[in-house]
Design a protein around this motif. Sequence first.
Motif, PDB file in Angstrom:
ATOM      1  N   PRO A  32       0.807  -1.224   0.000  1.00  0.00           N
ATOM      2  CA  PRO A  32       0.000   0.000   0.000  1.00  0.00           C
ATOM      3  C   PRO A  32       0.840   1.274   0.000  1.00  0.00           C
ATOM      4  O   PRO A  32       0.433   2.298  -0.550  1.00  0.00           O
ATOM      5  N   VAL A  33       2.033   1.215   0.631  1.00  0.00           N
ATOM      6  CA  VAL A  33       2.900   2.393   0.723  1.00  0.00           C
ATOM      7  C   VAL A  33       4.345   1.998   0.448  1.00  0.00           C
ATOM      8  O   VAL A  33       4.727   0.827   0.565  1.00  0.00           O
ATOM      9  N   GLY A  34       5.154   2.990   0.112  1.00  0.00           N
ATOM     10  CA  GLY A  34       6.575   2.748  -0.088  1.00  0.00           C
ATOM     11  C   GLY A  34       7.405   3.124   1.116  1.00  0.00           C
ATOM     12  O   GLY A  34       8.570   2.750   1.216  1.00  0.00           O
ATOM     13  N   SER A  35       6.821   3.868   2.036  1.00  0.00           N
ATOM     14  CA  SER A  35       7.560   4.365   3.196  1.00  0.00           C
ATOM     15  C   SER A  35       7.425   3.429   4.395  1.00  0.00           C
ATOM     16  O   SER A  35       6.557   2.559   4.424  1.00  0.00           O
ATOM     17  N   CYS A  36       8.283   3.628   5.379  1.00  0.00           N
ATOM     18  CA  CYS A  36       8.245   2.790   6.583  1.00  0.00           C
ATOM     19  C   CYS A  36       8.670   3.607   7.788  1.00  0.00           C
ATOM     20  O   CYS A  36       9.536   4.490   7.686  1.00  0.00           O
ATOM     21  N   ASN A  37       8.089   3.297   8.946  1.00  0.00           N
ATOM     22  CA  ASN A  37       8.431   3.997  10.182  1.00  0.00           C
ATOM     23  C   ASN A  37       9.574   3.327  10.934  1.00  0.00           C
ATOM     24  O   ASN A  37      10.036   3.844  11.952  1.00  0.00           O
ATOM     25  N   HIS A  38      10.044   2.175  10.451  1.00  0.00           N
ATOM     26  CA  HIS A  38      11.241   1.530  10.994  1.00  0.00           C
ATOM     27  C   HIS A  38      12.321   1.531   9.914  1.00  0.00           C
ATOM     28  O   HIS A  38      12.034   1.732   8.736  1.00  0.00           O
ATOM     29  N   ARG A  39      13.545   1.295  10.336  1.00  0.00           N
ATOM     30  CA  ARG A  39      14.666   1.229   9.403  1.00  0.00           C
ATOM     31  C   ARG A  39      15.489  -0.027   9.701  1.00  0.00           C
ATOM     32  O   ARG A  39      16.661   0.050  10.070  1.00  0.00           O
ATOM     33  N   CYS A  40      14.851  -1.186   9.566  1.00  0.00           N
ATOM     34  CA  CYS A  40      15.505  -2.454   9.909  1.00  0.00           C
ATOM     35  C   CYS A  40      16.810  -2.616   9.123  1.00  0.00           C
ATOM     36  O   CYS A  40      16.865  -2.328   7.923  1.00  0.00           O
ATOM     37  N   ILE A  41      17.830  -3.093   9.794  1.00  0.00           N
ATOM     38  CA  ILE A  41      19.151  -3.155   9.167  1.00  0.00           C
ATOM     39  C   ILE A  41      19.190  -4.133   8.001  1.00  0.00           C
ATOM     40  O   ILE A  41      20.026  -4.000   7.108  1.00  0.00           O
ATOM     41  N   PHE A  42      18.259  -5.110   7.965  1.00  0.00           N
ATOM     42  CA  PHE A  42      18.263  -6.124   6.919  1.00  0.00           C
ATOM     43  C   PHE A  42      17.237  -5.842   5.825  1.00  0.00           C
ATOM     44  O   PHE A  42      16.984  -6.688   4.968  1.00  0.00           O
ATOM     45  N   CYS A  43      16.635  -4.666   5.823  1.00  0.00           N
ATOM     46  CA  CYS A  43      15.546  -4.343   4.900  1.00  0.00           C
ATOM     47  C   CYS A  43      15.920  -4.655   3.454  1.00  0.00           C
ATOM     48  O   CYS A  43      16.984  -4.277   2.972  1.00  0.00           O
ATOM     49  N   TYR A  78      14.473  -3.481   0.874  1.00  0.00           N
ATOM     50  CA  TYR A  78      14.141  -2.388  -0.034  1.00  0.00           C
ATOM     51  C   TYR A  78      14.753  -1.053   0.386  1.00  0.00           C
ATOM     52  O   TYR A  78      14.341   0.000  -0.117  1.00  0.00           O
ATOM     53  N   ASP A  79      15.749  -1.078   1.268  1.00  0.00           N
ATOM     54  CA  ASP A  79      16.338   0.181   1.722  1.00  0.00           C
ATOM     55  C   ASP A  79      16.996   0.957   0.583  1.00  0.00           C
ATOM     56  O   ASP A  79      17.047   2.191   0.596  1.00  0.00           O
ATOM     57  N   PHE A  80      17.465   0.248  -0.437  1.00  0.00           N
ATOM     58  CA  PHE A  80      18.183   0.913  -1.529  1.00  0.00           C
ATOM     59  C   PHE A  80      17.285   1.794  -2.386  1.00  0.00           C
ATOM     60  O   PHE A  80      17.782   2.636  -3.148  1.00  0.00           O
ATOM     61  N   ILE A  81      15.954   1.628  -2.292  1.00  0.00           N
ATOM     62  CA  ILE A  81      15.069   2.489  -3.082  1.00  0.00           C
ATOM     63  C   ILE A  81      14.728   3.781  -2.339  1.00  0.00           C
ATOM     64  O   ILE A  81      14.058   4.661  -2.883  1.00  0.00           O
ATOM     65  N   GLY A  82      15.206   3.894  -1.096  1.00  0.00           N
ATOM     66  CA  GLY A  82      15.076   5.161  -0.384  1.00  0.00           C
ATOM     67  C   GLY A  82      13.764   5.403   0.314  1.00  0.00           C
ATOM     68  O   GLY A  82      13.426   6.551   0.620  1.00  0.00           O
ATOM     69  N   HIS A  83      12.985   4.345   0.590  1.00  0.00           N
ATOM     70  CA  HIS A  83      11.711   4.489   1.295  1.00  0.00           C
ATOM     71  C   HIS A  83      10.865   5.619   0.699  1.00  0.00           C
ATOM     72  O   HIS A  83      10.575   6.620   1.364  1.00  0.00           O
ATOM     73  N   PRO A  84      10.458   5.491  -0.550  1.00  0.00           N
ATOM     74  CA  PRO A  84       9.728   6.577  -1.230  1.00  0.00           C
ATOM     75  C   PRO A  84       8.410   6.912  -0.548  1.00  0.00           C
ATOM     76  O   PRO A  84       7.678   6.026  -0.123  1.00  0.00           O
TER      77      PRO A  84
END
Length: 355
Positions: A36-47, A49-55
Motif C-alpha cells: 500500500p505504501v513505499g515508506s516505513c516507520n522503521h529502518r531495519c538493518i536487513f531491509c 528495499y532500503d536501496f530504493i530510499g523508502h519513497p
Amino acid sequence: MKNYLFDGHKLNYHIDRLNDFLTKGDCFPLYMEISPVGSCNHRCIFCAYDFIGHPNRRLKSDNLLKFIEDIAECKVKSLIYAGEGEPLLHPDIDKFIVHSKKNNIEVGIFTNGQLLKKELAEKILDSLAFIRFSFNGGTRENYSRIHNVKPEIFDRVISIIESTVKQKEKDKLNLDIGVQFVLLPENIKYLFSAIKVLEDKGVDYFVIKPFVQQSSLQFYRMKKQFSLKSVEDTLDKAESFSDAKFKVTARREAFIGYGKREYRHCYGTSFISSLNSAGDIASCLPYWDKNEFIFGNIYKNTFREIWLGERRRKIKKYLENKLDSSSCPPNCRPNAVNEFLWEIRNPSVRHLNFV
C-alpha cells in the motif's frame, strides 16, 4: 497443533487452478502481495528495499478498492498487505482489508505493529485470516539496534501484540497471530529471549527464517550465510518451546536450500503476483522495480487487461523458457511452487504410469 506449512506450497489444494495451468498454459493467480505504501516507520538493518530510499508514495484508495473488486472477479483467493513499506502507514488500510474480505478474498498482513492502535485493530482484526508481526530482537537494546528505532518501541510493540491477543480472545476471532524473526548474527543470541516474551503474550506461532539477499543493492550484507548445521542446535532448542497453544517453527528448508534450485525457469508467477506502491503489477517482489518484469499499471488498465495482455504474455514466455533461475534472488516466494511445477513438466521419475 495447527499446521502452517511455512516451507512448501499448497497447489495440491487448488487442483482446478493447477489444471488450468497445465492444460491451457496459464491461469489467474491464487495469491497476491500488495504494497500500500513505499515508506516505513522503521529502518531495519536487513531491509530488502532500503536501496530504493523508502519513497513517500502510496496507492490511491479509489483505484485500489476497484482493483480488489477486479481481482475478486478473476478468482484471486488471497492477498497480503506487506511489500516494500509498512502497510499500516496507509490512512485507508482498514478500508482495503474490510473490502477484501467483503469480496471473498482471504486477507493477511505483515507489519512491525507499532501503528496498530486499538481503534484500528477493532476495525480490521475481524476481517483478517492472520496478522504476522515482524519482531527481530529479544531485548529493548537488541530490538532497537535491529529495527533502528528508540528502545521504548520494543515495549510499545509488545503491548500492542498483547492487546491484539486479548481482542482475539474477547471477540472469539478466527485469527492467527504470529511473529516472524529474521535470524542474523546481530540477534541470534537474543532469539530465546524473544520467544519467551512473545509466548507469554499469547501469540499462536513464532517462525524463524534466514536473511535473504534479495538484491545486490541492499545495504546489509552477511559475510557468510548461516548453514543449517551451524544453527541446528539453536533451532532445535527454539522449537522445544512449542506446546499445544504455541508453535515455534524454524524454516529449515529455507536454510538448507538457500540459493539452490533444481528448476531452470520460472512457472510460479502464474499463481503468485505482486502490486507495488506505484501501482505496478510485476512478476514477483524482487523484480517489481525492473521495467522488464512489470506487466502493467493499475492506473492505466484493469487487472484483467493487464493479466491477459500482450506485455504479460511476452514476459511470461521469457520467464518460462529463457530466464536462468540461478540468477534470481534465493528463496523467492514462488520457489516451492516452481519446484513442484518443474517436476510435473520435467519429470525425473521413470515409469510414471505405474502409479
